[in-house]
Design a protein around this motif. Structure first.
Motif, short mmCIF file in Angstrom:
data_model
loop_
_atom_site.label_atom_id
_atom_site.label_comp_id
_atom_site.label_asym_id
_atom_site.label_seq_id
_atom_site.Cartn_x
_atom_site.Cartn_y
_atom_site.Cartn_z
N HIS A 290 19.69 16.42 -5.41
CA HIS A 290 19.53 15.00 -5.00
C HIS A 290 19.32 13.97 -5.96
N HIS A 291 19.20 14.24 -7.19
CA HIS A 291 19.19 13.51 -8.11
C HIS A 291 20.08 13.41 -9.10
N GLU A 292 20.89 14.54 -9.34
CA GLU A 292 21.80 14.79 -10.44
C GLU A 292 23.36 14.66 -9.80
N LYS A 293 23.38 15.54 -8.66
CA LYS A 293 24.65 15.57 -8.07
C LYS A 293 25.03 14.60 -7.17
N ARG A 294 24.21 14.12 -6.35
CA ARG A 294 24.31 13.27 -5.16
C ARG A 294 25.36 11.98 -5.45
N VAL A 295 26.29 11.82 -4.66
CA VAL A 295 27.21 10.66 -4.95
C VAL A 295 26.79 9.53 -4.11
N ASP A 296 26.66 8.36 -4.91
CA ASP A 296 25.89 7.43 -4.08
C ASP A 296 27.25 6.41 -3.73
N ASP A 297 27.98 6.81 -2.57
CA ASP A 297 29.15 5.68 -2.11
C ASP A 297 28.80 5.14 -1.04
N GLY A 298 27.59 5.10 -0.45
CA GLY A 298 27.23 4.26 0.91
C GLY A 298 27.47 5.01 2.05
N LEU A 299 27.89 6.43 2.00
CA LEU A 299 27.95 7.05 3.51
C LEU A 299 26.89 8.09 3.47
N MET A 300 26.49 8.04 4.48
CA MET A 300 25.34 8.93 4.75
C MET A 300 25.40 10.30 5.15
N ARG A 301 25.33 11.02 3.95
CA ARG A 301 25.79 12.69 3.87
C ARG A 301 24.32 13.54 3.90
N HIS A 302 23.24 12.96 3.64
CA HIS A 302 22.00 13.57 3.21
C HIS A 302 20.75 12.73 3.25
N PRO A 303 19.69 13.12 3.63
CA PRO A 303 18.57 12.14 3.92
C PRO A 303 18.36 11.41 2.41
N ALA A 304 18.64 11.81 1.27
CA ALA A 304 18.53 11.17 0.15
C ALA A 304 19.45 9.74 0.02
N ASP A 305 20.57 9.56 1.10
CA ASP A 305 21.03 8.44 1.21
C ASP A 305 20.57 7.50 1.99
#
Length: 409
Positions: A290-305
């Protein structure tokens, strides 16, 4: 037989040699199993098995875009339910060794094959081994002891698989006892399998697969634990802790002489289960996803988004800065555990979901953490907080441990 799917975990590291070899093996399998001679569905993250392509096109897409990480059953490419995998064969002989290495990383290699397990550590150093070491030696002995003389499979490995089948097949304890007794008759003389489910549980208990029994008031008022552990009556409603015979109002007793409680909560300690996620090499790296591999592109794929997750990080920066800190979701609902029952009954499992894991793992049933089993016959309703006390207590311990570690830094 499907080829190994271990390469799929490297979809974010597509220059890895294992990923490239895995793509080749997948393509060989897909073109062999499907009826299309020139084109197959492309399982890359952009095509999502909707577009077709030649071998060269699909290979390029998989290497450039990456394979869909949740496409673990290749049903569009010829795989059938129940088909064996080479992963199964590779891990069959080493599963128990891996479990022992994960549970006791500091003891890896101690008294390995050819050594005398019976001559334990205290003989060499003059010290009595601690409880953890004793558990390790017992498990190590069972992992090296053959099921019967001349057998290549260990007693521990066979027992773990039998208990797994019992769980999946929903066998009763009595039917499992009957199976063990039958195996005793079939297997050669000198078989090392236990004779009952009770004896099997005592062996497996050292693997950490156990729970605590905590009696509860029949009216959901309180738990009989801590300072109330020895109480016989509820301090709130005055109800008896024990089951009573309807004819003579005498307390019911088991065969071993112990009294029968009206209600019993099964609590599964959280700490060893979280430790195992970090000790296993198969899951440890994913606990930082959730910290190192998550892609922050504005899409909701995971609770971390979500905005809630980001707001929490802003409020608790000391906690969020450490990627190994665990984020858990909690869910609970009641269900009828008995297929054919004249009386209505509802048992309530409390499930924890580790949100550190990537989305294709955290919502898999195999990665759910069973925290508690709240007994029926009716749901706890607003009194669920009574049954959540052991979990809350343990979570508070984690908070203090985190604060102490921060202080030591």
């Amino acid at each position: 037989m499907t080829p190994s799917k271990e390469w799929m975990i490297f979809f974010n590291d597509r220059f890895n040699e294992k990923y490239k070899v895995g793509v080749e093996q997948f393509l060989n399998y897909a073109f062999k199993k499907t009826s299309e001679e020139n084109n197959i569905r492309c399982p890359c993250v952009k095509c999502n098995n909707t577009d077709y392509g030649s071998r060269e096109v699909v290979e390029m897409h998989l290497n450039v875009n990456g394979i869909m990480p949740n496409y673990t059953t290749w049903y569009h490419h010829g795989e059938r339910l129940g088909e064996s995998s080479s992963d199964d064969e590779e891990s069959e002989g080493s599963d128990c060794d891996e479990i022992l290495r994960d549970l006791y990383p500091n003891m890896d290699g101690f008294y390995r094959s050819g050594s005398e397990i019976g001559s334990s550590n205290e003989n060499k150093h003059g010290e009595e081994p601690n409880d953890e070491a004793k558990k390790f030696y017992r498990l190590l002995k069972d992992s090296e002891q053959p099921t019967y003389p001349g057998c290549d499979t260990s007693k521990l490995s066979v027992l773990v698989k039998l208990l797994h089948i019992k769980s999946i097949g929903r066998w009763s304890n009595e039917s499992f006892d009957m199976l063990l007794q039958l195996l005793k008759q079939i297997l050669p003389i000198g078989s090392n399998l236990p004779e009952s489910y009770y004896d099997s549980k005592k062996i497996i208990k050292d693997l950490g697969l156990s729970y605590q029994k905590i009696d509860a008031c029949k009216n959901d008022c309180m738990l009989y634990w801590k300072e109330e552990d020895k109480s016989n009556m509820c301090k709130i409603c005055g109800a008896s802790r024990w089951k009573e015979n309807s004819h003579n109002e005498e307390t019911k007793v088991r065969k071993n002489g112990k009294k029968l409680a009206v209600k019993t909560l099964r609590y599964f300690p959280l700490k060893p289960r979280l430790q195992r996620l970090f000790m296993s090499k198969k899951t440890a790296s994913f606990m930082r996803w959730h910290h190192e591999k998550r892609v922050d592109d504005g899409l909701m794929r995971h609770p971390a988004d979500s905005m809630a997750w980001k707001s929490f990080d802003d409020l608790h920066k000391d906690f969020s800065i450490e990627p190994r800190n665990v984020r858990l979701g909690l869910a609970s609902d009641g269900f009828q555990p008995f297929t054919h029952s004249k009386k209505s009954y509802s048992i309530w499992p409390v499930i924890l979901i580790p949100y550190n894991l990537p989305p294709w793992m955290c919502m898999k049933e195999s990665n759910f953490i069973l925290s508690s089993l709240i007994p029926g016959p009716e749901g706890p309703g607003d009194a669920i907080d009574v049954y959540l006390q052991p979990l809350i207590e343990e979570l508070k311990e984690f908070i203090w441990e985190f604060v102490w570690l921060e202080y030591q830094r």
